[in-house]
Scaffold this motif. Structure first.
Motif, PDB file in Angstrom:
ATOM      1  N   ILE B  47     -68.877  -7.235 -47.751  1.00 56.39           N
ATOM      2  CA  ILE B  47     -67.726  -6.546 -48.815  1.00 56.39           C
ATOM      3  C   ILE B  47     -67.103  -7.906 -49.208  1.00 56.39           C
ATOM      4  O   ILE B  47     -66.474  -8.318 -49.918  1.00 56.39           O
ATOM      5  CB  ILE B  47     -67.102  -5.510 -48.337  1.00 56.39           C
ATOM      6  N   GLU B  48     -66.839  -8.508 -47.886  1.00 60.75           N
ATOM      7  CA  GLU B  48     -66.693 -10.440 -48.126  1.00 60.75           C
ATOM      8  C   GLU B  48     -67.174 -10.590 -48.586  1.00 60.75           C
ATOM      9  O   GLU B  48     -66.786 -11.337 -49.401  1.00 60.75           O
ATOM     10  CB  GLU B  48     -66.096 -10.515 -46.284  1.00 60.75           C
ATOM     11  N   MET B  50     -69.021 -10.104 -51.117  1.00 58.49           N
ATOM     12  CA  MET B  50     -68.302  -9.435 -52.965  1.00 58.49           C
ATOM     13  C   MET B  50     -67.248 -10.437 -52.879  1.00 58.49           C
ATOM     14  O   MET B  50     -67.304 -11.213 -54.022  1.00 58.49           O
ATOM     15  CB  MET B  50     -68.701  -8.326 -52.412  1.00 58.49           C
ATOM     16  N   ALA B  51     -66.150 -10.243 -52.124  1.00 59.67           N
ATOM     17  CA  ALA B  51     -65.048 -11.376 -52.116  1.00 59.67           C
ATOM     18  C   ALA B  51     -65.609 -12.823 -52.379  1.00 59.67           C
ATOM     19  O   ALA B  51     -64.870 -13.405 -53.633  1.00 59.67           O
ATOM     20  CB  ALA B  51     -64.158 -10.951 -50.720  1.00 59.67           C
ATOM     21  N   ALA B  54     -67.002 -13.240 -56.443  1.00 59.21           N
ATOM     22  CA  ALA B  54     -66.036 -12.584 -57.078  1.00 59.21           C
ATOM     23  C   ALA B  54     -64.900 -14.386 -58.173  1.00 59.21           C
ATOM     24  O   ALA B  54     -64.954 -14.958 -56.778  1.00 59.21           O
ATOM     25  CB  ALA B  54     -65.260 -11.824 -56.480  1.00 59.21           C
TER      26      ALA B  54
ATOM     27  N   TYR C  79     -65.111   0.870 -44.440  1.00 59.71           N
ATOM     28  CA  TYR C  79     -64.952  -1.098 -44.463  1.00 59.71           C
ATOM     29  C   TYR C  79     -63.463  -1.348 -45.987  1.00 59.71           C
ATOM     30  O   TYR C  79     -63.130  -2.358 -45.829  1.00 59.71           O
ATOM     31  CB  TYR C  79     -65.422  -1.856 -43.942  1.00 59.71           C
ATOM     32  N   PHE C 138     -65.602  -6.294 -63.056  1.00 59.90           N
ATOM     33  CA  PHE C 138     -65.531  -5.698 -61.047  1.00 59.90           C
ATOM     34  C   PHE C 138     -65.144  -7.468 -60.627  1.00 59.90           C
ATOM     35  O   PHE C 138     -63.706  -7.100 -60.309  1.00 59.90           O
ATOM     36  CB  PHE C 138     -67.141  -6.562 -60.850  1.00 59.90           C
ATOM     37  N   THR C 139     -65.190  -8.382 -60.781  1.00 58.26           N
ATOM     38  CA  THR C 139     -65.220 -10.255 -60.901  1.00 58.26           C
ATOM     39  C   THR C 139     -63.664 -10.342 -61.109  1.00 58.26           C
ATOM     40  O   THR C 139     -62.139 -11.162 -60.685  1.00 58.26           O
ATOM     41  CB  THR C 139     -65.575 -10.780 -61.703  1.00 58.26           C
ATOM     42  N   PHE C 142     -61.356  -7.732 -59.142  1.00 56.30           N
ATOM     43  CA  PHE C 142     -61.122  -8.813 -57.696  1.00 56.30           C
ATOM     44  C   PHE C 142     -59.796  -9.449 -57.243  1.00 56.30           C
ATOM     45  O   PHE C 142     -60.423  -9.554 -55.930  1.00 56.30           O
ATOM     46  CB  PHE C 142     -63.078  -9.332 -56.709  1.00 56.30           C
ATOM     47  N   ARG C 145     -57.897  -7.306 -55.564  1.00 53.74           N
ATOM     48  CA  ARG C 145     -57.844  -6.567 -54.200  1.00 53.74           C
ATOM     49  C   ARG C 145     -57.602  -8.022 -53.487  1.00 53.74           C
ATOM     50  O   ARG C 145     -56.809  -7.957 -51.979  1.00 53.74           O
ATOM     51  CB  ARG C 145     -58.942  -6.503 -53.860  1.00 53.74           C
ATOM     52  N   GLU C 146     -57.386  -9.369 -54.008  1.00 50.65           N
ATOM     53  CA  GLU C 146     -57.273 -10.410 -53.430  1.00 50.65           C
ATOM     54  C   GLU C 146     -55.864 -10.563 -52.742  1.00 50.65           C
ATOM     55  O   GLU C 146     -55.279 -11.095 -51.687  1.00 50.65           O
ATOM     56  CB  GLU C 146     -57.882 -11.550 -53.833  1.00 50.65           C
ATOM     57  N   TYR C 149     -55.372  -8.098 -50.184  1.00 55.46           N
ATOM     58  CA  TYR C 149     -55.627  -8.480 -48.936  1.00 55.46           C
ATOM     59  C   TYR C 149     -55.076  -9.468 -48.144  1.00 55.46           C
ATOM     60  O   TYR C 149     -54.571  -9.846 -47.223  1.00 55.46           O
ATOM     61  CB  TYR C 149     -56.848  -9.259 -49.107  1.00 55.46           C
ATOM     62  N   ARG C 159     -58.087  -9.384 -43.404  1.00 48.06           N
ATOM     63  CA  ARG C 159     -57.642  -9.328 -44.386  1.00 48.06           C
ATOM     64  C   ARG C 159     -58.537  -7.823 -44.546  1.00 48.06           C
ATOM     65  O   ARG C 159     -58.107  -7.277 -45.304  1.00 48.06           O
ATOM     66  CB  ARG C 159     -59.015  -9.916 -45.099  1.00 48.06           C
ATOM     67  N   LEU C 160     -59.977  -7.279 -44.033  1.00 51.45           N
ATOM     68  CA  LEU C 160     -61.107  -6.243 -44.253  1.00 51.45           C
ATOM     69  C   LEU C 160     -60.298  -5.310 -43.109  1.00 51.45           C
ATOM     70  O   LEU C 160     -60.819  -4.626 -43.323  1.00 51.45           O
ATOM     71  CB  LEU C 160     -62.348  -6.977 -44.239  1.00 51.45           C
TER      72      LEU C 160
END
Lengths: 168, 180, 401
Positions: B47-48, B50-51, B54, C79, C138-139, C142, C145-146, C149, C159-160
């Motif tokens: 997943i990281e 993927m980040a 991205a 996760y 998707f991009t 994200f 999502r950041e 995070y 973060r995760l």
């Protein structure tokens, strides 16, 4: 219609399976019964088809081991849920270590399939009548059942660890 | 003017209309800035990863725009996540399918050493089955760390001798993993 | 080749099937599990799953670790939404110990869990887009999502794999910065989310590819033990947050979106709507945030603040006792479930009074509902099966424990 709660559920069960309920308890609000393992299918189908209780959702199925409990070393624990009545029930069945066998409940609940395979994989409990009882998570070549208490957690083939630094 | 910085050329002799350098360095420069990674993403680190790919971190800035999901076209195997004993042979197979020259980066504690999972089912570091070039610590590493790992790989790629892959040392290394 | 296909079509007895191996590291599986497909041309006749490729023996480790060291394990189950797992575990232990948490803790937890739910659903939904060919969404999401995070980072530093919270509360109060970040997120989220929505929800290609693919009826879904968005997509309104409210969820006003056909599109839409509902919950929690402490009064389980430990004898003793695992735990067994990103995430904990769990079983929603995959994709094309798989949001960490 009677109030559908733990008391009613227990009463219904006692009427039908008086002799097979080994003990009943209510820890943290969930009715828990220890049941005769040979009658598990009867019990589950009774609960499944009961017009009021409708316990038709198998939440969870897992194994447990009590090595010191002679004659009842292995156990299978079912968590049932009646979605209509929001009532949960925990059923435990114990079996001896030389014959850890219990009937499969895959006929009633399709979700039991992998959960039983997992329980077999971890504890070696044999679910008779299961359509495909193979290991699921571990490699097929594994020759023991890793969740049993007698087997260690750690990989025994490691050579790079110096125990003196870890206090082992 | 934009603030794009052009990386310095390798050492060489420059004159009017020509530039001479060693072929090794020219190839190294080209390779280092066009690495095609193969993400072998298994768990949390995936997943990281993927980040990292991205928009915020954007690994493409380092010449890795194109992720190659086929091992045959990939240069860099990025093992991101726990490798269990069941997965070990698969990982090795993927490594074998990659063409030389190939590099491997172990992202995260699990891939590097098994991490917190010191258990019967987890491979204690992927260097038990394949050779690793760069280890990235962290559980999971931040995208910045993963990028740092890729940059370390870039350095290795840039400075690698063209003869390395045919050298007896390299052959001995491969032989120690049982790879022909 | 074409001649051969004609023969097969005409003669059913000599029909030959192709075996196709999808996984374990196929880019379309988004996780490590293998599907061995038996194909008739492009139609899936049968499929068989192999899993266990990242089996990490969580349940065995849990039998060897004190309670507070099990939290990092729960991080690594699903996760994509680690905080929900953390909170679920803490609440299980609190249930076992009979700890009542202050309202402020509950509201903080709700905020964190709903943020995690958004981040989980964002991955799933944007990945459905990727599998159909829309990488842009998707991009783009994200970036959102950041932002989430960043919020987690300001709360706990990670973060995760967050490891947020402690048994009995949170390690610290939200800082001013955290509140600021959450408020910014609440302003930013609808904008980006709206663009993401308009990219897919009414997109002709997307609808063509998702409506009617990978369907499952409500009866079969219940029989297969579906929970969470996948069950709700079939029309059953089962949500643990409402059915067995935990963590003061009864204080909040939100709706449970449900679908109708249980196909990929419904699963996608249920997740989309849930994200908006989550946002509503976070807003309510912020508005009505009660004053109070950020931890319950349980010195025997909640680590005292560091300055206390250095200056106060009693705090030092508790600190030592907790770290050495000498606190008394009652014997008993408890089942607690929370609404995770994928459904009912249950913890069945058997305690024998020692410092670590005697038995801890995770009810992992993925593991249970992924069994239905062969039934759902039978007779569909492989491209539809891949979209159906990503819409089920199978997370390998949760699948394999």
């Amino acid at each position: 219609m009677a109030d559908i709660n733990n008391g009613y559920l227990l009463q219904q069960l006692q009427e039908k399976f008086e002799a097979d309920i080994i003990s009943a308890d209510e820890p943290y609000g969930m009715l828990t019964i220890v049941f005769d393992k040979n009658k598990i299918i009867d019990l589950l189908s009774f609960l499944y088809n009961h017009t009021e209780l409708k316990m038709q959702f198998l939440t969870d199925l897992c194994g447990i081991q009590y090595p010191d409990n002679e004659g009842k070393e292995f156990g299978v624990i079912y968590h049932l849920h009646s979605l209509q009545n929001n009532l949960r029930l925990r059923i435990k069945c114990f079996m001896p270590k030389d014959a850890p066998q219990i009937s499969t409940v895959t006929g009633l609940f399709a979700s039991a399939n992998w959960q039983e395979r997992e329980t077999y994989d971890f504890y070696g409990i044999i679910f008779t009548g299961h359509p495909d009882l193979r290991r699921i998570l571990n490699v097929d070549e594994m020759d023991y059942f890793p969740m049993r208490k007698e087997y260690p957690l750690e990989d025994q083939t490691r050579t790079d660890k110096d125990d003196t630094y870890f206090g082992r | 003017m934009s603030n794009i910085q052009i990386s310095p050329p390798p050492a060489g002799i420059e004159g009017q209309g020509f530039f001479a350098t060693k072929i090794e360095e020219a190839i190294g420069l080209a390779r280092a800035n066009s690495i095609w990674p193969l993400p072998f993403a298994t768990s949390c680190c995936g997943i990281e990863f993927m980040a990292t790919m991205a928009s915020n971190y954007d690994l493409a800035r380092f010449g890795s725009e194109r992720i190659s999901f086929s091992p045959r076209q990939a240069d860099l195997l990025m093992v991101t996540g726990t490798i269990s004993k069941k997965m070990g042979p698969v990982l090795r197979q993927v490594y074998l399918q990659m063409a030389e020259p190939r590099w491997v980066i172990a992202v995260g504690a699990c891939a590097s050493s098994g991490g917190i999972f010191d258990t019967y089912s987890v491979l204690q570091g992927i260097d038990k089955v394949i050779p690793v070039d760069v280890y990235v610590p962290g559980c999971p590493p931040r995208p910045e760390q993963i990028i740092e790992g890729v940059m370390k790989i870039q350095e290795l790629v840039k400075t690698e001798s063209l003869r390395r892959r045919t050298s007896p040392e390299y052959k001995a290394l491969m032989a120690s993993y049982g790879i022909e | 080749m074409q001649q051969n296909e004609l023969d097969i079509a005409n003669n059913t007895e000599t029909k030959e099937y192709t075996t196709l191996n999808l996984g374990p590291t196929h880019p379309a599986t988004h996780g490590i599990f293998q599907n061995v497909l038996t194909m008739d041309g492009e139609i899936i006749v049968n499929s068989e799953q192999t899993l266990g490729y990242i089996h990490r023996a969580f349940e065995k480790i849990a039998e060897h670790r004190p309670y507070y060291q099990i939290t990092p394990l729960t991080d690594r189950l699903n996760y994509c939404s680690s905080p929900i797992n953390n909170m679920g575990w803490h609440m299980t232990v609190e249930k076992l110990l009979g700890i009542e948490t202050p309202k402020r803790v509950d509201y903080f937890r709700v905020i964190i869990m709903e943020l995690a739910r958004i981040s989980d659903h964002l991955v799933c939904n944007s990945v459905i887009g990727v599998d159909i060919g829309a990488l842009t969404g998707f991009t783009y999401v994200f970036q959102l999502r950041e932002r989430i995070y960043d919020i987690f980072e300001s709360i706990c530093g990670a973060r995760l794999t967050t490891n947020i919270g402690r048994i009995g509360g949170l390690e610290r109060d939200f800082s001013k910065d955290t509140f600021k970040l959450i408020k910014e997120f609440l302003v930013e989220f609808p904008k980006i989310f709206g663009e993401f929505t308009s990219l897919l929800e009414r997109n002709r290609i997307f609808i063509d590819r998702t409506v009617g693919t990978g369907p499952i009826s409500a009866e079969r879904a219940l029989n297969y033990g579906f929970t969470g968005p996948n069950l709700r997509a079939t029309g059953v309104d089962y949500d643990v947050r409402v059915m067995n409210p935990y963590c003061s969820y009864q204080d909040f006003d939100f709706t449970i979106p449900i679908g109708k056909q249980g196909d990929t599109f419904d699963r996608f839409m249920v997740r989309q709507q849930e994200m908006l509902e989550s946002m509503k919950i976070i807003k309510q929690a912020l508005e009505n945030l009660p004053e109070g402490k950020h931890f319950a009064n349980v010195p025997e389980f909640f680590l005292p603040p560091k300055q206390e430990v250095y200056n106060n004898m009693e705090a030092l003793i508790w600190h030592f006792k907790i770290v050495m695992g000498e606190a008394d735990v009652p014997k008993g067994e408890v089942y607690h479930s929370v609404e995770g990103g994928n459904g009912e995430l249950g913890f069945y904990l058997v305690s024998d009074g020692s410092r670590s769990a005697y038995r801890l079983h995770f009810r992992r929603p993925c593991f249970i509902y992924y069994q239905a995959f062969p039934e759902m994709v039978k007779g569909s094309t492989i491209s539809d099966a891949i979209v159906a798989m990503s819409s089920m949001n199978v997370i390998a960490g949760e699948l394999d424990a």
